[in-house]
Design an enzyme around this catalytic site. Structure first.
Site, PDB file in Angstrom:
ATOM      1  N   ASP A 313       0.857  -1.185   0.000  1.00 27.76           N
ATOM      2  CA  ASP A 313       0.000   0.000   0.000  1.00 27.76           C
ATOM      3  C   ASP A 313       0.895   1.237   0.000  1.00 27.76           C
ATOM      4  O   ASP A 313       2.083   1.163   0.329  1.00 27.76           O
ATOM      5  CB  ASP A 313      -0.894  -0.032   1.240  1.00 27.76           C
ATOM      6  CG  ASP A 313      -1.724   1.225   1.393  1.00 27.76           C
ATOM      7  OD1 ASP A 313      -2.327   1.656   0.405  1.00 27.76           O
ATOM      8  OD2 ASP A 313      -1.745   1.781   2.508  1.00 27.76           O
ATOM      9  N   ASP A 514      -2.325  -0.773   5.831  1.00 24.13           N
ATOM     10  CA  ASP A 514      -2.653  -0.221   7.154  1.00 24.13           C
ATOM     11  C   ASP A 514      -4.108   0.145   7.318  1.00 24.13           C
ATOM     12  O   ASP A 514      -4.561   0.326   8.444  1.00 24.13           O
ATOM     13  CB  ASP A 514      -1.808   1.029   7.415  1.00 24.13           C
ATOM     14  CG  ASP A 514      -2.245   2.206   6.556  1.00 24.13           C
ATOM     15  OD1 ASP A 514      -2.551   3.270   7.116  1.00 24.13           O
ATOM     16  OD2 ASP A 514      -2.277   2.062   5.328  1.00 24.13           O
ATOM     17  N   ASP A 518      -7.456  -1.765   2.981  1.00 20.93           N
ATOM     18  CA  ASP A 518      -6.469  -2.817   2.716  1.00 20.93           C
ATOM     19  C   ASP A 518      -6.886  -4.163   3.305  1.00 20.93           C
ATOM     20  O   ASP A 518      -6.307  -5.193   2.956  1.00 20.93           O
ATOM     21  CB  ASP A 518      -5.109  -2.436   3.314  1.00 20.93           C
ATOM     22  CG  ASP A 518      -4.553  -1.154   2.730  1.00 20.93           C
ATOM     23  OD1 ASP A 518      -4.612  -1.003   1.498  1.00 20.93           O
ATOM     24  OD2 ASP A 518      -4.071  -0.304   3.500  1.00 20.93           O
TER      25      ASP A 518
END
Length: 635
Positions: A313, A514, A518
């Site tokens: 990410d 995080d 996600d």
């Protein structure tokens, strides 16, 4: 949870009995305690094993209970109790992790409001439960409210914090025609929104469904040794029965036959094999925990070393997740320097709570600039702020709002250049005249580039960047850290699709993220790792491991440590196999005294245990990090 309570009681009893046993205290002082360990720690896995046996399946937990009882029957009470404690604790940790993940998934629904303001055709407003909204309804979203349904803005202007859905670090300006999502937070403006999706089909509801589906359909995982232990244990049981029954059929005496069969069962039991596997993995888990990585189970530690592809990410993972002023560009004709421009902007933004405003004020304070008091402060959603500073009207806002019709103005040129580099441009005007431009961006973590390089070396391929942020910001960051495969503007389901695409090509994917957005990808991946400080509750509970202090460099280190543990497991299995094979051959071909068989079995257990505990030392973590640095440097 009952598993946790029983495991805790068994562990406490074991820790009380252990020193008494080791110091040679009378048996009456420690024997009842060990007996209680067998009962409290063994009845749960034993009962589960009996249920599996009714389904014609030999469960490893039942075998361990039988092996522990067998060890106690020949006087090896301590070894049996240790087996019981290890398996009870492992089962409890797995049960707790499963339950907490389920709680977090249910808690995600709290992000979406329970009620919304629906506008009726004849004018009056009414408050309704969000699950009663239907496609085509119009809702009013007031400043500071969470949006009640997925839809499209009909009129109004505001800035919406979409971090829970897209991971974007800054609120996004919304006006007529723009899409909005349930659960996202409205800013200072009011919006009229037409509902376009049923609440049960909103993006936030689909995140819940995807996490639950991924958790339920993800193939059950076992330790490497458990994959062969079923057949091995069945073979051992059958061989023990045959070794006892067949000689009796041919007239052999009962006592020596029983003694030979008992000796065979002891030396061929999988106790040493199980302990060959668990100490390296548990030691690696403890070592990783001391260095800021929480690995949730031995299975996870083993699987970490298998990864051969990584998906990262952007916001909050490779970056800090907090916008910072990166550029201060006063226009030459204004006579202002950087400090003067930043002082004006910070003064005007000081009363605002917008993330951009906080970044500008923080930058001014970092330079020790005095921030004067302002008058006539005003804020326009999607446009910016205005205030009177030192008797002059100062406006701070987006280029598209403040520079309309002035595309050739020097401020527009500077703003376009900053935006092409992935920054958010903020124009500063004094008395309606542009005087400079500020660039704001999410700051890259210091170790991001080195981590990407290390992961590339470990897996043999460059990580993939999966982000909901805009393509320009994603491309700029990817260029800085050395990522070549960039996929931007993704919703949570798009991230899951990207992970499944990699896995369909035979890759074992590690996902690092995080946010709530996600979580589905973390659940779907071979292994998911969450960033601990900024991570959402759902991401932390869905992930298999957590980087507690957000230190990216620990991710390649823990993967390398896992590979060390896997090598030690293989070493231990070879040692255990050599001992077991030698003792079995001795028992079958000759006469192996029972005490010698027990000593050989327990000796192999001690050797593999000590070999596995090598990973408890800090040096093992340092070696994992150094080895990875050397490989990266060579690459």
């Amino acid at each position: 949870m009952p598993e946790a309570r029983w495991a805790a009681v068994a562990l406490a009893l074991f820790l009380v009995a252990l020193p008494l046993h080791l110091t040679g205290a009378p048996a009456w002082s420690w024997a009842p305690l060990f007996a209680a360990v067998y009962v409290t720690g063994g009845w749960e896995p034993g009962w589960a094993g009996l249920r599996a046996l009714r389904e014609k399946r030999l469960d490893v937990d039942l075998l361990m209970v039988v092996a522990a009882l067998g060890a106690a029957a020949i006087g090896q009470v301590l070894d049996g109790a240790l087996l019981i404690v290890i398996f009870a604790t492992s089962g409890a940790l797995e049960a707790i992790a499963t339950a907490r993940t389920a709680d977090s998934v249910r808690g995600l629904l709290d992000l979406a409001p329970t009620s919304a303001t629906r506008l009726t055709d004849d004018g009056p407003e009414e408050s309704v439960a969000t699950d009663r909204l239907r496609v085509g309804d119009m809702i009013l979203v007031r400043p500071g409210e969470r949006i009640g349904a997925d839809g499209r803005v009909l009129n109004g202007a505001s800035e919406v914090d979409q971090a829970t859905i897209t991971g974007e670090p800054l609120p996004v300006a919304k006006e007529a025609g723009d899409e909005v999502f349930a659960g996202t937070l409205n800013g200072a403006g009011a919006l009229r929104v037409r509902v376009e999706r049923d609440p049960s089909d909103s993006v936030i509801a689909r995140i819940v469904a995807m996490v639950e589906e991924a958790s339920q359909t993800k193939a059950p995982t076992q330790l490497f040794i458990e994959k062969v232990e079923q057949r091995y244990s069945l073979g051992m049981v059958a061989a023990t029965i045959a070794l006892f029954a067949l000689p009796l059929l041919f007239g052999a005496a009962l006592q020596p036959t029983l003694l030979r069969a008992m000796t065979f069962m002891i030396v061929a039991s999988p106790c040493a094999v199980v302990l060959a596997t668990m100490p390296p993995l548990l030691s690696a888990i403890a070592n990783a925990g001391r260095h800021g990585v929480l690995v949730k189970s031995a299975v996870v530690m083993e699987r970490l070393g298998q990864v051969d592809a990584v998906a990262l990410d952007k916001t909050g993972t490779l970056t800090e997740g907090t916008p910072r002023v990166t550029d201060i560009r006063p226009l030459p004709a204004t006579g202002l320097d950087e400090d003067a421009l930043l002082r004006l902007a910070a003064a005007a933004e000081h009363p605002s709570e917008h993330p951009l405003a906080r970044a500008i004020v923080a930058a001014a304070r970092a330079r020790d600039l005095d921030i004067p008091l302002v008058e006539d402060f005003g804020s326009a959603p999607g446009t910016g702020v205005t205030a009177t500073v030192d008797g002059k009207v100062v406006a701070v806002g987006s280029p598209t709002r403040l520079l309309k019709g002035r595309a050739e103005h020097p401020a527009a040129v500077v703003a376009a250049h900053l935006e092409s580099e992935g920054r958010t441009a903020v124009v500063v005007e004094v008395e309606a005249t542009p005087v400079g431009v500020l660039g704001v961006a999410d700051r890259l973590r210091a170790e991001a580039g080195a981590t990407v390089a290390a992961l590339t070396t470990l897996t043999g391929t460059s990580p993939v960047l999966l982000t909901g942020d805009n393509p320009r910001a994603a491309a700029r960051l990817a260029e800085e850290v050395g990522v070549t495969d960039v996929r931007a503007g993704l919703l949570p389901q798009d991230k899951v699709a990207a992970v499944r695409e990699l896995e369909s090509a035979g890759r074992k994917v590690l996902v690092v993220g995080d946010g709530v957005n996600d979580a589905p990808a973390l659940a779907a991946a071979h292994i998911g790792i969450a960033m601990g400080r900024a991570g959402s509750d759902l991401a932390l509970e869905t992930a298999d491991a957590v980087v507690v202090r957000d230190e990216l460099a620990t991710i390649p280190a823990v993967v390398a440590l896992s590979r060390q543990a896997r090598r030690l497991v293989v070493q231990n299995l070879v040692i255990a196999a050599v001992f077991i094979t030698g003792l079995v051959i001795w028992d079958l071909a000759g006469t192996l005294p029972l005490p010698l068989g027990v000593a050989g079995h327990e000796g192999s257990t001690v050797i593999v245990g000590l070999n596995g505990f090598r990973l408890l030392a800090d040096g093992a973590w340092r070696r994992a990090g150094r080895a990875q640095e050397v490989r990266t440097a060579r690459t």
